[in-house]
Design a protein around this motif. Sequence first.
Motif, PDB file in Angstrom:
ATOM      1  N   PRO A 524       6.981 -26.894  61.959  1.00  9.30           N
ATOM      2  CA  PRO A 524       7.266 -25.456  61.863  1.00  9.30           C
ATOM      3  C   PRO A 524       8.764 -25.189  61.728  1.00  9.30           C
ATOM      4  O   PRO A 524       9.582 -26.106  61.744  1.00  9.30           O
ATOM      5  CB  PRO A 524       6.729 -24.918  63.185  1.00  9.30           C
ATOM      6  CG  PRO A 524       6.933 -26.042  64.146  1.00  9.30           C
ATOM      7  CD  PRO A 524       6.739 -27.305  63.344  1.00  9.30           C
ATOM      8  N   GLY A 525       9.104 -23.918  61.624  1.00  6.68           N
ATOM      9  CA  GLY A 525      10.513 -23.524  61.569  1.00  6.68           C
ATOM     10  C   GLY A 525      10.765 -22.417  62.574  1.00  6.68           C
ATOM     11  O   GLY A 525       9.962 -22.168  63.464  1.00  6.68           O
ATOM     12  N   ALA A 526      11.888 -21.743  62.418  1.00  8.51           N
ATOM     13  CA  ALA A 526      12.199 -20.578  63.252  1.00  8.51           C
ATOM     14  C   ALA A 526      12.091 -19.338  62.375  1.00  8.51           C
ATOM     15  O   ALA A 526      12.212 -19.425  61.154  1.00  8.51           O
ATOM     16  CB  ALA A 526      13.613 -20.700  63.821  1.00  8.51           C
ATOM     17  N   ASP A 527      11.856 -18.201  63.001  1.00 12.61           N
ATOM     18  CA  ASP A 527      11.766 -16.940  62.263  1.00 12.61           C
ATOM     19  C   ASP A 527      13.160 -16.592  61.733  1.00 12.61           C
ATOM     20  O   ASP A 527      14.047 -16.209  62.489  1.00 12.61           O
ATOM     21  CB  ASP A 527      11.248 -15.841  63.205  1.00 12.61           C
ATOM     22  CG  ASP A 527      11.045 -14.513  62.497  1.00 12.61           C
ATOM     23  OD1 ASP A 527      11.620 -14.308  61.415  1.00 12.61           O
ATOM     24  OD2 ASP A 527      10.320 -13.663  63.037  1.00 12.61           O
ATOM     25  N   ILE A 701      16.552 -33.998  65.343  1.00 11.31           N
ATOM     26  CA  ILE A 701      18.003 -34.278  65.366  1.00 11.31           C
ATOM     27  C   ILE A 701      18.307 -35.683  64.861  1.00 11.31           C
ATOM     28  O   ILE A 701      17.689 -36.645  65.291  1.00 11.31           O
ATOM     29  CB  ILE A 701      18.543 -34.115  66.812  1.00 11.31           C
ATOM     30  CG1 ILE A 701      18.539 -32.632  67.209  1.00 11.31           C
ATOM     31  CG2 ILE A 701      19.926 -34.710  66.974  1.00 11.31           C
ATOM     32  CD1 ILE A 701      18.813 -32.387  68.680  1.00 11.31           C
ATOM     33  N   VAL A 702      19.259 -35.773  63.951  1.00 10.76           N
ATOM     34  CA  VAL A 702      19.802 -37.081  63.563  1.00 10.76           C
ATOM     35  C   VAL A 702      21.050 -37.272  64.424  1.00 10.76           C
ATOM     36  O   VAL A 702      22.053 -36.571  64.252  1.00 10.76           O
ATOM     37  CB  VAL A 702      20.155 -37.132  62.058  1.00 10.76           C
ATOM     38  CG1 VAL A 702      20.733 -38.489  61.698  1.00 10.76           C
ATOM     39  CG2 VAL A 702      18.921 -36.820  61.207  1.00 10.76           C
ATOM     40  N   HIS A 703      20.955 -38.202  65.377  1.00 16.31           N
ATOM     41  CA  HIS A 703      21.980 -38.352  66.421  1.00 16.31           C
ATOM     42  C   HIS A 703      23.384 -38.519  65.827  1.00 16.31           C
ATOM     43  O   HIS A 703      23.624 -39.364  64.971  1.00 16.31           O
ATOM     44  CB  HIS A 703      21.650 -39.551  67.303  1.00 16.31           C
ATOM     45  CG  HIS A 703      22.559 -39.712  68.481  1.00 16.31           C
ATOM     46  ND1 HIS A 703      22.513 -38.877  69.573  1.00 16.31           N
ATOM     47  CD2 HIS A 703      23.559 -40.592  68.719  1.00 16.31           C
ATOM     48  CE1 HIS A 703      23.437 -39.253  70.441  1.00 16.31           C
ATOM     49  NE2 HIS A 703      24.084 -40.290  69.948  1.00 16.31           N
ATOM     50  N   GLY A 704      24.292 -37.658  66.316  1.00 17.62           N
ATOM     51  CA  GLY A 704      25.686 -37.754  65.891  1.00 17.62           C
ATOM     52  C   GLY A 704      25.983 -37.032  64.588  1.00 17.62           C
ATOM     53  O   GLY A 704      27.149 -36.866  64.218  1.00 17.62           O
ATOM     54  N   GLU A 748      17.435 -26.501  56.934  1.00 17.47           N
ATOM     55  CA  GLU A 748      17.122 -26.063  55.566  1.00 17.47           C
ATOM     56  C   GLU A 748      16.253 -27.081  54.829  1.00 17.47           C
ATOM     57  O   GLU A 748      15.372 -26.723  54.054  1.00 17.47           O
ATOM     58  CB  GLU A 748      18.412 -25.836  54.769  1.00 17.47           C
ATOM     59  CG  GLU A 748      19.140 -24.562  55.134  1.00 17.47           C
ATOM     60  CD  GLU A 748      20.579 -24.576  54.628  1.00 17.47           C
ATOM     61  OE1 GLU A 748      20.875 -25.366  53.694  1.00 17.47           O
ATOM     62  OE2 GLU A 748      21.404 -23.816  55.169  1.00 17.47           O
ATOM     63  N   GLU A 749      16.503 -28.364  55.081  1.00 19.53           N
ATOM     64  CA  GLU A 749      15.789 -29.429  54.373  1.00 19.53           C
ATOM     65  C   GLU A 749      14.348 -29.590  54.861  1.00 19.53           C
ATOM     66  O   GLU A 749      13.472 -29.941  54.089  1.00 19.53           O
ATOM     67  CB  GLU A 749      16.513 -30.766  54.573  1.00 19.53           C
ATOM     68  CG  GLU A 749      17.815 -30.879  53.813  1.00 19.53           C
ATOM     69  CD  GLU A 749      18.616 -32.107  54.237  1.00 19.53           C
ATOM     70  OE1 GLU A 749      19.650 -32.358  53.588  1.00 19.53           O
ATOM     71  OE2 GLU A 749      18.233 -32.802  55.204  1.00 19.53           O
ATOM     72  N   LYS A 750      14.105 -29.320  56.152  1.00 14.43           N
ATOM     73  CA  LYS A 750      12.824 -29.770  56.705  1.00 14.43           C
ATOM     74  C   LYS A 750      12.056 -28.782  57.565  1.00 14.43           C
ATOM     75  O   LYS A 750      10.839 -28.913  57.703  1.00 14.43           O
ATOM     76  CB  LYS A 750      13.079 -31.033  57.532  1.00 14.43           C
ATOM     77  CG  LYS A 750      11.940 -32.018  57.365  1.00 14.43           C
ATOM     78  CD  LYS A 750      12.206 -33.340  57.983  1.00 14.43           C
ATOM     79  CE  LYS A 750      10.906 -34.130  58.018  1.00 14.43           C
ATOM     80  NZ  LYS A 750      10.881 -35.172  58.964  1.00 14.43           N
ATOM     81  N   LYS A 754       8.035 -21.415  55.460  1.00 15.31           N
ATOM     82  CA  LYS A 754       7.539 -21.382  54.070  1.00 15.31           C
ATOM     83  C   LYS A 754       6.910 -22.735  53.723  1.00 15.31           C
ATOM     84  O   LYS A 754       5.784 -22.811  53.220  1.00 15.31           O
ATOM     85  CB  LYS A 754       8.705 -21.057  53.124  1.00 15.31           C
ATOM     86  CG  LYS A 754       8.386 -21.149  51.635  1.00 15.31           C
ATOM     87  CD  LYS A 754       7.476 -20.035  51.185  1.00 15.31           C
ATOM     88  CE  LYS A 754       7.243 -20.091  49.675  1.00 15.31           C
ATOM     89  NZ  LYS A 754       5.998 -19.407  49.293  1.00 15.31           N
ATOM     90  N   ILE A 755       7.632 -23.818  54.005  1.00 17.46           N
ATOM     91  CA  ILE A 755       7.113 -25.173  53.747  1.00 17.46           C
ATOM     92  C   ILE A 755       5.831 -25.379  54.553  1.00 17.46           C
ATOM     93  O   ILE A 755       4.838 -25.914  54.049  1.00 17.46           O
ATOM     94  CB  ILE A 755       8.162 -26.246  54.128  1.00 17.46           C
ATOM     95  CG1 ILE A 755       9.431 -26.108  53.281  1.00 17.46           C
ATOM     96  CG2 ILE A 755       7.594 -27.657  53.987  1.00 17.46           C
ATOM     97  CD1 ILE A 755      10.616 -26.946  53.767  1.00 17.46           C
ATOM     98  N   TYR A 756       5.847 -24.938  55.807  1.00 17.70           N
ATOM     99  CA  TYR A 756       4.709 -25.106  56.714  1.00 17.70           C
ATOM    100  C   TYR A 756       3.446 -24.440  56.168  1.00 17.70           C
ATOM    101  O   TYR A 756       2.376 -25.053  56.106  1.00 17.70           O
ATOM    102  CB  TYR A 756       5.083 -24.515  58.081  1.00 17.70           C
ATOM    103  CG  TYR A 756       3.968 -24.523  59.106  1.00 17.70           C
ATOM    104  CD1 TYR A 756       3.913 -25.496  60.093  1.00 17.70           C
ATOM    105  CD2 TYR A 756       2.976 -23.544  59.102  1.00 17.70           C
ATOM    106  CE1 TYR A 756       2.904 -25.503  61.054  1.00 17.70           C
ATOM    107  CE2 TYR A 756       1.961 -23.541  60.051  1.00 17.70           C
ATOM    108  CZ  TYR A 756       1.934 -24.530  61.022  1.00 17.70           C
ATOM    109  OH  TYR A 756       0.926 -24.523  61.953  1.00 17.70           O
ATOM    110  N   SER A 757       3.556 -23.154  55.798  1.00 21.06           N
ATOM    111  CA  SER A 757       2.364 -22.401  55.390  1.00 21.06           C
ATOM    112  C   SER A 757       1.781 -22.933  54.088  1.00 21.06           C
ATOM    113  O   SER A 757       0.557 -22.987  53.916  1.00 21.06           O
ATOM    114  CB  SER A 757       2.684 -20.906  55.270  1.00 21.06           C
ATOM    115  OG  SER A 757       3.753 -20.701  54.375  1.00 21.06           O
TER     116      SER A 757
END
Length: 806
Positions: A524-527, A701-704, A748-750, A754-757
């Motif tokens: 999912p994403g955030a609103d 999260i991609v660490h760092g 933005e990438e993942k 929109k991508i979810y639905s």
Amino acid sequence: MAERVITRVHSLRERLDETLTAHRNEILALLARIEGKGKGILQHHQIILEFEAIPEENRKKLADGAFSEILRASQEAIVLPPWVALAVRPRPGVWEYLRVNVHALVVEELTVAEYLHFKEELVDGSANGNFVLELDFEPFNASFPRPTLSKSIGNGVEFLNRHLSAKLFHDKESMHPLLEFLRVHCHKGKNMMLNDKIENLNSLQHVLRKAEEYLVSLPARTPYAEFELKFQEIGLERGWGDTAERVLEMIQLLLDLLEAPDPCTLEKFLGRIPMVFNVVILTPHGYFAQDNVLGYPDTGGQVVYILDQVRALENEMLLRIKQQGLNITPRILIITRLLPDAVGTTCGQRLEKVYGTEYSDILRVPFRTEEGIVRRWISRFEVWPYLETYTEDVAHEISKELQGKPDLIIGNYSDGNIVASLLAHKLGVTQCTIAHALEKTKYPDSDIYWKKLEDKYHFSCQFTADLFAMNHTDFIITSTFQEIAGSKDTVGQYESHTAFTLPGLYRVVHGIDVFDPKFNIVSPGADMSIYFPYTDEKRRLKHFHSEIEDLLYSKVENEEHLCVLNERNKPILFTMARLDRVKNLSGLVEWYGKNAKLRELVNLVVVGGDRRKESKDLEEKAEMKKMFELIEKYKLNGQFRWISSQMNRVRNGELYRYICDTKGAFVQPALYEAFGLTVVEAMTCGLPTFATCNGGPAEIIVHGKSGFNIDPYHGDQAAEILVDFFEKCKTDPSYWSKISDGGLKRIEEKYTWKIYSERLLTLTGVYGFWKHVSNLDRRESRRYLEMFYALKYRKLAESVPLAVEE
């Protein structure tokens, strides 16, 4: 060049035997240490600690051998002197079991059932030799294809399309199920796609070629209405598209499938077939409303997730219906519990429109007993005796609202998923399961010692409901890979249901297979209307700033905010979550209290719990007590602010951005987090984020680069990672922006709705098709599940005490 020789792969026991021969004394010393712990269970991290505690010389000797490899892959050790049994997990989803007699140094391989039987002796001693019910779902799936590579876990639909397109479409005749699927397609009795003029594959192919020839001659934007009658005459109905261009593209996809099927074309075609107009989403527990409920017991991320999901889903459904050339009004119903006495909320209102939608509503149905409607709030751990009656009432209400059946039923959390399973079973509808959080991994050893926890949590009921739902559903959506199969060193939430035992109740030798193609990762994403970057000055909600400043910096201490911040110029370390044991807010406060350098660099602000009213939740009460003790113990007043839960999501969005203005950071310190919606919200606002390495945030999260992973079980290390970040930012202010920008890029990438639905509706099309044409909808497994429900779950649910009305 030397000839390559293919050698046999040695079993775990053979490899261990070889190492025992070479390093007998060193291994004996380590096993004696473990045996010395006495009867009990050692978790993975405890096993590693024991290994690291032996003399360095011994460690070096064992470091590269099979024994070290086995120990590092062991998720648990069962100690019953003189035996030590190990559950070894060489890679996600793959398990082997063995035991070692420490005195005789004899190694034995164990079956799953033997290992679980051995484990049960921790609880039942030798009295567990009687007949025990063993649950095994594997025979029902034995003939069904599944991937074997760990990287394929969570990509179920891709694997399914590859395998079944090859199997079902190996010649022209085998395409007949697709024709049947298209022929039975209708909405409220009206045909879509095909009518009865198309009788077989030859006539379908002929008509499609004729239609293609005609469409090529039309302008691309010609509306479907202009050639609708012509198409009806040859056997084609609405549903192919709204313009000549879209209809042509859809027809060419089907022609390609009939000619030379491939999985990508199949998925694309199935995803565009009009199939989903009415969706029902189940989420019974908690206080489900759009205002003034977040932070109440059992009411947090799941509410936010579903409301955002519904808005995105409705938009995508409307777009697809338009593009399919149909004039159908969609409907989405969120089904939750009606709470007559939830003053100050809309939880007592039967029907409530979802903000920002046209066709989506919250439909509330009360819990009911023979005595009448249940008025009081019920904890998510105590809902079980109400759910069967609730399902019947929900079925009746849905029928009234939709004037028919839904096309998709989505369950949420354990209670929503068991209700969704019963409804899908009753109505014959495609079912999707979303766990959010399976409690089994959150409470270590809650299966083997379930009796100790039964009065408080009723886990026997919950684990049984989870097992039933995950085996009944057509497909499962998870937010991350970790939710399914964990990581190299941690077991996934679903994976923990592969094999386990509830002593005295039943033994699960094969509960779920994480390689099952029903698993799909859809994050999912955030609103985006609420959570947007702090740099977007034109959209910033600055009218909230005076309220936010008061919340953070007011010198007044009351039920809403406790303790004060003396130095306003310091960055703010911020967290916001429910106040319960797993969310670990008190753990973060302790890390902060103990680290003088961190206290010097930043202020700490915690939003969680509600001191404005007395909590009914036992965990929340215990955590509150702990928070008061920590404030006193570490003398935090002056550097720390504890704010009661905040219900206004729009203002919370600006609160994240305000913390960005202080060049602060967000911390999510949970012991385990299935996904981590607050992590996505914070990153979407541009706030550098530190989140638990246990669960979903480790993938977000991609660490760092886009944030930092922290280990909640090593608080001192986590505090040092925070110190390091803020010291770097002090020396080089651009470092803060670098991490902030990295987080925004990752989102933005993942992680967007929109991508979810788009993905959810495509999955529904694909699994709906396979359910229709293949043996996915197995009668045998359904019968097994019916028996499991009637003989086990129902009795367990009835044993949970009903709430006493006040």
